[in-house]
Design an enzyme around this catalytic site. Structure first.
Site, PDB file in Angstrom:
ATOM      1  CG  HIS A 102      40.849  40.546  38.211  1.00 14.49           C
ATOM      2  ND1 HIS A 102      41.857  41.023  37.409  1.00 14.49           N
ATOM      3  CD2 HIS A 102      39.899  41.503  38.243  1.00 14.49           C
ATOM      4  CE1 HIS A 102      41.529  42.230  36.980  1.00 14.49           C
ATOM      5  NE2 HIS A 102      40.352  42.552  37.466  1.00 14.49           N
ATOM      6  CD  GLU A 105      35.656  41.373  38.055  1.00 15.71           C
ATOM      7  OE1 GLU A 105      35.475  42.438  37.442  1.00 15.71           O
ATOM      8  OE2 GLU A 105      36.410  41.260  39.037  1.00 15.71           O
ATOM      9  CG  HIS A 106      38.475  41.632  33.268  1.00 19.21           C
ATOM     10  ND1 HIS A 106      38.922  42.726  32.559  1.00 19.21           N
ATOM     11  CD2 HIS A 106      38.675  41.931  34.573  1.00 19.21           C
ATOM     12  CE1 HIS A 106      39.381  43.650  33.401  1.00 19.21           C
ATOM     13  NE2 HIS A 106      39.246  43.179  34.636  1.00 19.21           N
ATOM     14  CD  GLU A 182      42.220  45.882  36.207  1.00 12.11           C
ATOM     15  OE1 GLU A 182      41.653  46.042  37.299  1.00 12.11           O
ATOM     16  OE2 GLU A 182      41.829  45.067  35.350  1.00 12.11           O
TER      17      GLU A 182
END
Length: 477
Positions: A102, A105-106, A182
């Site tokens: 993840h 992905e950022h 997040e």
């Protein structure tokens, strides 16, 4: 860079399996934003044709570097959905590096020599499009919705960051703070997500499906630029990717562009996806979370179930029919009994999604109506499960469920992004296009005996996990 949010726990591993185009959301936890769009099923096709082989009727070819390409022509409007799926997700991370998939992905939005950090999404927006990405246990996907005449532009940009991502400490470590925040906002401050995380960790305590996609906080805080680069160089290669384009384009039109931009990227060796197996477990387990922020209590019980790829007894299609019978709308068994007749619940559901690289899950759950004690709702919910196991479903129920599911499959092709998401998720988790296209035929062949056998094979197991989400005051079940 686009904001991201985790999908709700009900979209993680529980959804009505009657909608073929919802296979993506019913599979594995996603970290994504906005919620996957385009999965609505507008009226357009003839349900009578649904039992015939074929759903999306895609065109396909493979580039010389091994990249799979799938095209789903839909010429209603001059718009396309362009998606690149990498066959890697959170379950492929090295132990101790949870969240790296993840995190990368950022970081894929942080630029190349050609595109400055943050410019990717701004360019898409300036051209009237939308873009984003999402990470699951089994895949990571990047997508753009743009006008047809902007397709070449997004292919050039996506191919550029597939091969030429540039990471520096100056962009990596501030973004690490972003994903940590997040997690605080979307997981730690959301009781429903926290208990979902704990249920997964209890159900899969050896397999990586027990580790949250976003990562454990103590490991997220130590992720490094070198680890992100290593993950990128290991997995982000065209021979480990699937390009899916849905919309106003044909394979003949797309192929020269795919060869020009993606075909020019050399293939690299990709590791075998090695996943540990869960040890035999026969004990039931319970997770209880009390929190002052809980406004709607809930109970759910989750079992490990077959996936499309790991289905030695061919139960996946029968379990999808079961989910439709038990939870397919206001006439379903659970809703009719617990919400309408007994008035014990505001919602009740059985969710199953077979799109996973390893095991899938099946969950049963409900939320109490005002003034109803949780132990009373639990007793009624488990009584419905017992009734199912003892009495089974009828041929009439199966026939009705099949009709609804086949109609949904017929309507699914009218969506622009839904077909791309369904086929991309399938190819990233070990299915073939032919298996997806055979879905109506396989569903239409399901019998009541098969549904009952599959239900008993899964729901009779004692290795389930029960999760109770409760307010601070009140009594436990």
């Amino acid at each position: 860079m686009p904001a991201r949010s985790p999908s709700s726990p009900h979209l993680r591993r529980a959804a009505s399996a009657g909608l073929l185009a919802l296979a993506l959301t019913a599979a594995a936890p996603l970290i994504q934003s906005p919620p996957v769009a385009g999965l609505a099923l507008p009226i357009g096709a003839k349900p009578a044709q649904a039992a015939e082989k074929g759903v999306f009727f895609p065109e396909r070819f493979t580039l010389s570097n091994g990249m799979q390409v799938v095209v789903i022509p839909n010429h209603r409007v001059p718009v396309v959905t362009h998606m690149v799926w990498y066959k890697v997700g959170a379950a492929d991370e090295q132990r101790g590096q949870s969240g790296i998939a993840h995190f990368l992905e950022h970081l894929m939005f942080k630029g190349t020599d050609v595109i400055a950090p943050g410019e990717f999404s701004r360019i898409i927006a300036k051209n009237g499009g939308r873009d984003n990405a999402f990470t699951s246990y089994d895949y990571t996907a990047y997508y753009q919705n743009v006008a047809r005449d902007r397709l070449e532009m997004v292919m050039r940009m996506e191919a550029d960051r597939m091969a030429n991502l540039k990471l520096t400490d100056a962009v990596v470590y501030p973004e690490r703070d972003v994903i940590i925040e997040e997690r605080r906002q979307r997981i730690e401050n959301e009781p429903a997500d926290r208990i979902g995380e704990q249920i997964n960790a209890t159900l899969f305590f050896h397999h990586p499906y027990g580790t949250p996609v976003i990562g454990w906080p103590q490991e997220m805080a130590t992720l490094t630029r070198e680890e992100a680069e290593g993950f990128y160089k290991t997995w982000y290669t065209p021979n480990n990717a699937v390009l899916v384009v849905s919309g106003d384009v044909t394979a003949a039109e797309l192929r020269p562009l795919a060869e020009r931009y993606y075909g020019a990227i050399p293939a690299r060796p990709v590791p075998e996806r090695k996943r540990v197996e869960e040890p035999p477990i026969t004990s039931s387990r319970q997770v209880v979370l009390r929190d002052a922020e809980v406004r709607q209590p809930s109970v759910r019980r989750t079992w490990v179930a077959p996936s499309y790829r790991l289905d030695p007894d061919h139960q996946a299609y029968a379990l999808q029919v079961l989910a439709e019978i038990m939870s397919g709308g206001t006439t379903s068994r659970l809703y009719r009994s617990l919400v309408v007749d007994q008035k014990l619940a505001t919602s009740a559901w059985l969710g199953y999604g077979p799109t996973a690289y390893d095991m899938a899950t099946l969950s049963v759950g409900a939320s109490p109506a005002a003034g109803v004690e949780m132990d009373k709702l639990e007793a009624a919910l488990w009584a419905e499960v017992d009734t199912l196991l003892k009495g089974g479903v009828t041929e009439e129920e199966v026939a009705t469920a099949r009709k609804r599911m086949l109609a949904a499959a017929a309507y699914a092709r009218d969506s622009l992004t839904g077909p791309a998401q369904t086929l991309g998720a399938a190819l990233a988790t070990g299915q073939t296009i032919d298996e997806v296209e055979n879905w109506p035929v396989n569903i239409d062949a399901v019998t009541a005996d098969q549904v009952n056998a599959a239900a008993r094979a899964v729901l009779s197991n004692t290795n389930h996990v029960t999760g109770l989400l409760l307010p601070l005051s009140g009594k436990d079940s």
